[in-house]
Design a protein around this motif. Structure first.
Motif, mmCIF file in Angstrom:
data_model
loop_
_atom_site.group_PDB
_atom_site.id
_atom_site.type_symbol
_atom_site.label_atom_id
_atom_site.label_comp_id
_atom_site.label_asym_id
_atom_site.label_seq_id
_atom_site.Cartn_x
_atom_site.Cartn_y
_atom_site.Cartn_z
ATOM 1 N N LEU A 13 12.834 13.866 1.261
ATOM 2 C CA LEU A 13 12.022 13.465 0.116
ATOM 3 C C LEU A 13 11.913 11.942 0.096
ATOM 4 N N ILE A 14 10.696 11.431 0.136
ATOM 5 C CA ILE A 14 10.446 9.986 0.083
ATOM 6 C C ILE A 14 9.935 9.654 -1.319
ATOM 7 N N CYS A 29 11.090 9.593 9.482
ATOM 8 C CA CYS A 29 12.021 10.719 9.303
ATOM 9 C C CYS A 29 11.662 11.886 10.224
ATOM 10 N N PHE A 30 10.375 12.155 10.343
ATOM 11 C CA PHE A 30 9.915 13.263 11.191
ATOM 12 C C PHE A 30 10.303 13.033 12.651
ATOM 13 N N LYS A 60 4.452 5.194 2.392
ATOM 14 C CA LYS A 60 5.063 6.522 2.369
ATOM 15 C C LYS A 60 4.808 7.260 3.679
ATOM 16 N N ALA A 61 3.599 7.142 4.213
ATOM 17 C CA ALA A 61 3.278 7.800 5.484
ATOM 18 C C ALA A 61 4.162 7.275 6.609
ATOM 19 N N ASP A 99 0.868 -1.178 0.000
ATOM 20 C CA ASP A 99 0.000 0.000 0.000
ATOM 21 C C ASP A 99 0.902 1.224 0.000
ATOM 22 N N CYS A 100 1.003 1.911 -1.141
ATOM 23 C CA CYS A 100 1.976 2.989 -1.292
ATOM 24 C C CYS A 100 1.680 4.166 -0.360
#
Length: 203
Positions: A95-96, A86-87, A79-80, A74-75
């Motif tokens: 940039l992901i 990273c956050f 990504k989330a 599930d892209c």
């Protein structure tokens, strides 16, 4: 350019590709200078490495880019999760970019590059072009590619195709989104360089 880009990559073949492709995208860029690619041994190794790299990197004026295969996941969720990772390390500007579904999708998205690299004009037949018109939707593009080009090997193929892939014409949307993201960051860093230079000349 003010600073440099640090690429955190899932696999060695992506490093081979980007080390040669990025200087074509940005003439004058040199691997290790304007950008630096760090390869990992798969997804787990990459995701363990991200927090360590983001927290420990002391070089000023760097931007990070994380590149990972989606592999049918599930892209949106993936990504989330990477953005959150990273956050939590104090970096909201990473940039992901997800490759849909594998790096080989990018190659299948440019059959002209494949045909040229492997001297195989049969790859440009209408039936082949139609079949691979949407390479990001293939579940196993690596398998499809080896069926089309039996001599293809990941590392050697990445090195070879880096010289032939079109920067602007590719049926893989994830490839075009990746290129657009890198161009945007480079423009932002160029702007920062111009501002710093302008401020310096005012004194």
């Amino acid at each position: 350019m003010h600073g440099r880009l640090i690429f955190l990559l899932e696999e060695p073949s992506m490093k081979e590709l980007l080390d040669q492709l990025l200087p074509r995208l940005f003439p004058g860029w040199v691997a290790g200078e304007q950008f630096f690619c760090i390869k990992h041994n798969g997804k787990a190794d990459l995701e363990k490495s991200i927090p360590r790299k983001l927290k420990a990197w002391r070089e000023p004026n760097v931007r990070f880019v994380v590149v990972r295969d989606n592999d049918g996941g599930d892209c949106v969720q993936l990504k989330a999760r990477l953005v959150t990772l990273c956050f939590n390390c104090g970096r909201s500007d990473v940039l992901i970019r997800l490759v849909c579904q594998e790096l080989e999708s990018w190659y299948l998205g440019d059959l002209t590059a494949l045909a040229t690299a492997y001297d195989n004009r049969s790859l440009l037949r209408t039936a082949v072009v139609k079949k691979y018109a949407q390479p990001d939707k293939l579940l196993k593009p690596s398998k499809a590619l080896t069926q089309l080009v039996p001599e293809f090997q990941k590392i050697a193929g990445a090195r070879l195709l880096s010289q032939h892939l079109s920067i602007t014409h590719n049926c893989s949307k994830s490839f075009l989104v990746f290129i657009a993201g890198i161009q945007r960051i480079a423009q932002e860093m160029d702007y920062q360089s111009a501002v710093l230079l302008n401020n310096a000349t005012e004194f």
